[in-house]
Design an enzyme around this catalytic site. Structure first.
Site, PDB file in Angstrom:
ATOM      1  N   GLY A 209      22.740   9.381  61.020  1.00  0.00           N
ATOM      2  CA  GLY A 209      21.735  10.373  61.425  1.00  0.00           C
ATOM      3  C   GLY A 209      20.621  10.606  60.436  1.00  0.00           C
ATOM      4  N   LYS A 210      20.301   9.618  59.594  1.00  0.00           N
ATOM      5  CA  LYS A 210      19.253   9.820  58.591  1.00  0.00           C
ATOM      6  C   LYS A 210      17.879  10.005  59.251  1.00  0.00           C
ATOM      7  CE  LYS A 210      20.351   5.931  56.553  1.00  0.00           C
ATOM      8  NZ  LYS A 210      21.574   5.596  57.307  1.00  0.00           N
ATOM      9  N   THR A 211      17.543   9.131  60.185  1.00  0.00           N
ATOM     10  CA  THR A 211      16.247   9.230  60.865  1.00  0.00           C
ATOM     11  C   THR A 211      16.170  10.493  61.709  1.00  0.00           C
ATOM     12  OG1 THR A 211      16.154   6.816  60.945  1.00  0.00           O
ATOM     13  CG2 THR A 211      14.646   8.017  62.372  1.00  0.00           C
ATOM     14  N   GLU A 427      52.664  -7.802  68.991  1.00  0.00           N
ATOM     15  CA  GLU A 427      52.243  -6.394  68.966  1.00  0.00           C
ATOM     16  C   GLU A 427      53.447  -5.471  68.865  1.00  0.00           C
ATOM     17  OE1 GLU A 427      49.243  -5.709  68.482  1.00  0.00           O
ATOM     18  OE2 GLU A 427      48.509  -7.743  68.868  1.00  0.00           O
TER      19      GLU A 427
END
Length: 644
Positions: A209-211, A427
């Site tokens: 979320g930097k921009t 698995e």
């Protein structure tokens, strides 16, 4: 707007005029009967014989048009005389009345038409020449505009993003709230002698979320916002980057107070002196200009620079010093509360089923970034629409999480019956080992449905967000990763390529335990190996050995010892619980996907608890992860997904 400019172009109207004139002349020549050329003597003889219906000529014109009577053919002919028709008849001794000559006044339209037929094409050619000159001039102007900034300006009076739209980064928002106050009330800080920060560097992994946060700062401050990418500064021409930096800051100063946001600043801000050619010298010139603009002689500007990068380690030290980027705000992957807040933002306005618990989703999505969470909600909505659901259900969101982690399902993948059983035992081996290891998180889902490049997978559900890993947790993770390989060998007495990724993971963990974390009893707490990294490439290319060959042999022996010990532990667990291994693999072949509750139903004793060493002086206050969740009002998810 584009249509108006098109019709205002004079060259367009000139072209239309030429087309209309051409069409008119074509139709005027083809109108009526076809006109043929004839000799003037033939026309006069026919007139004297009474075969001509009419003869027309214009005053002073040497051209006559004669029309024969229907009995004589009715054709129309044209003749050109050496002198005007009246003089021609007078020279021959014939009166105009005897041949029915009709003299018409001279028409200016014909002369104008002839003139236009010459003038308009000439103007058209001149217009084309002028248009080409104008285009060439425009190209020159465009070439000269390379030095102009490509930054996009967003007005501050219509904010599109506010702090309320950004979740999961509370500390970063608090740091940037002060930047907003600097821009709104600069006199408040100036009166106390405080200097407004020149720059804020947002650091964090991709998708955190930097921009978005920088846009929110501009929206909250209500000031102009210049946005540009670091790669947009440098072009193929020398000096363009520095020129664009100057132009960007000149625009910012004219619009001060304002914010300049530079995304991916590591494209131009990498450490100087690491270049190998002219292109890197050009990048260094651009960086030098940024350094001067941010903290040069002219510092009395109310412009704050916000930059974002996920590679702060490669940035030039001069760029990171106080006075340029005064603050570094770290945006890490969100914790459980941050993930829940981000999910609340992205699910707002969407028809979410009432059985969906955002807190449960936040528990399941440990390690997701904000972009991953947004993509998860979007994938869930797409799956709900594909399944014709009216709301986004819990199943849609769970499948979306698997889709984000491992890729889309490949149910159409054709596999043989034997490969299906091998995958199921592989698995099931992971699941049984995880069930009996105290330091492995509880099982959440086991499936043999292929997703992405995986033939199947076993997912565990973290009980807490961890920032530290102990040696016991690493050792149990080695056993968990080797469970599939051991199960194949134990049941089929043969090994396959299905454990390729598990072996790589085990080797990497064991090597880091020995060389980086100091978890070897023989070598002790020593960091072994120095990673070489070329700054301008931004990636690790080799590891420099700062130890002897004897120590290298000890490293290999310690790594092999850790892996062999984990292998034997996995074999011992699967040998003891082979009945549960077989039952779980049969259940997987039947259902293809099972959850933690299905696994617990195969065991008649509880899962072993991890060893918890009490804190000295607080022996009576040992709190396990599940109990800590209850203290904070969080649900217990150790048994699998359940709505809060």
């Amino acid at each position: 707007m584009g249509d108006r400019k098109f019709w205002r172009n004079g060259l367009v109207w000139l072209l239309i005029g030429v087309i209309v004139l051409t069409v008119y002349m074509t139709f005027s020549n083809s109108r009526g009967q076809r006109t043929e050329d004839a000799d003037i003597g033939t026309i006069i003889a026919a007139a004297e014989a009474g075969e001509i219906e009419s003869i027309r000529a214009q005053v002073g014109s040497n051209e006559i048009i004669a029309k024969y009577k229907p009995s004589a053919g009715g054709q129309t002919v044209r003749a050109i005389t050496d002198s005007p028709m009246q003089e021609e008849l007078r020279d021959r001794g014939i009166s105009a009345e005897s041949v029915g000559l009709k003299i018409e006044p001279a028409s200016s339209w014909g002369s104008w038409l002839g003139a236009l037929s010459f003038i308009l094409p000439t103007l058209f050619l001149v217009g084309i020449f002028l248009f080409m000159m104008r285009q060439a001039q425009g190209s020159n102007n465009q070439a000269l505009s390379f030095g102009k900034s490509r930054a996009r300006l967003f007005s501050g009076n219509k904010p599109t993003v506010r702090f309320d739209d950004v979740a999961g980064v509370q500390e970063a928002k608090e740091e940037l709230t002060e930047v907003v106050e600097f821009l709104k009330f600069p006199e408040k800080f100036a009166s106390l002698g405080a200097r407004i920060p020149r720059g804020v560097l947002l650091v964090g992994p991709p998708g955190t979320g930097k921009t978005l946060l920088s846009r929110a700062v501009a929206g909250e401050a209500g000031v102009p916002f210049f946005s540009i990418s670091g790669s947009e500064f440098v072009e193929m021409f020398v000096g363009v980057g520095a020129s664009r930096v100057r132009d960007l800051f000149e625009q910012a100063k004219r619009n001060a107070p304002c914010i300049v946001f530079v995304d991916e600043i590591d494209a131009v801000g990498r450490q100087r002196g690491a270049g190998l050619g002219g292109s890197h010298d050009e990048r260094e010139q651009t960086l030098n200009q940024i350094l001067v603009e941010m903290d040069g002689f002219d510092t009395n500007t109310n412009v704050i620079v916000i930059a974002a990068t996920n590679r702060p380690d490669v940035l030039d030290p001069a760029l990171l010093r106080p006075g340029r980027f005064d603050r570094q705000v770290v945006l890490d992957r969100p914790d459980i509360r941050g993930r829940e807040a981000i999910l609340a933002v992205h699910t707002k306005g969407k028809p979410i089923d009432q059985n969906v618990s955002l807190h449960t989703l936040a528990k399941v999505t440990a390690g997701f970034s904000g972009a991953d969470l947004e993509n998860t909600v979007n994938e869930g909505a797409i799956l709900a629409a594909r399944r014709n659901h009216k709301t986004i259900t819990k199943t849609d969101l769970e499948d979306a999480i698997d889709r984000v982690i491992a890729g889309p399902e490949r149910k159409s993948r054709l596999i043989t019956e034997r490969e299906k059983y091998v995958t199921a035992y592989h698995e099931a081996g992971h699941a049984v080992v995880a069930r009996m290891l105290p330091n492995v998180d509880p099982l959440h889902k086991i499936t043999i449905v292929a997703r992405g490049m995986m033939g199947g997978y076993t997912r565990v559900l973290p009980t807490e967000d961890r920032h530290l890993m102990t040696k016991s947790q690493f050792e149990d993770s080695l056993v968990f990763a080797l469970g599939g390989r051991v199960a194949e060998e134990l049941v089929f007495e043969e090994i396959s390529t299905g454990a390729e990724n598990d072996i790589q993971q085990v080797t990497n963990i064991a090597r880091r335990m020995v060389t980086e974390y100091g978890m070897s009893d023989v070598l002790g707490p020593v960091a072994l190996g120095h990673k070489e990294e070329l700054v301008f490439l931004g990636r690790e290319i080799s590891e420099q050995r700062n130890y002897s060959d004897e120590v290298a042999l000890q490293i290999d022996q310690e790594i092999k010892k850790l892996i062999d010990t984990a292998y034997e532990r996995a074999r011992a667990i699967l040998t003891q619980y082979k009945a549960q291994l077989i039952a779980m693999s049969d259940l997987l072949v039947e259902k293809e996907t099972i959850d933690g509750a299905d696994v617990e139903a195969l065991f008649d004793h509880p899962r072993p608890e991890p060893r918890v060493v009490p804190i000295p002086g607080r022996e009576n206050k040992v709190i396990r992860p599940q109990e800590e969740d209850k203290l904070h009002g969080l649900p217990d998810l150790s048994g699998g997904l359940a709505p809060a």
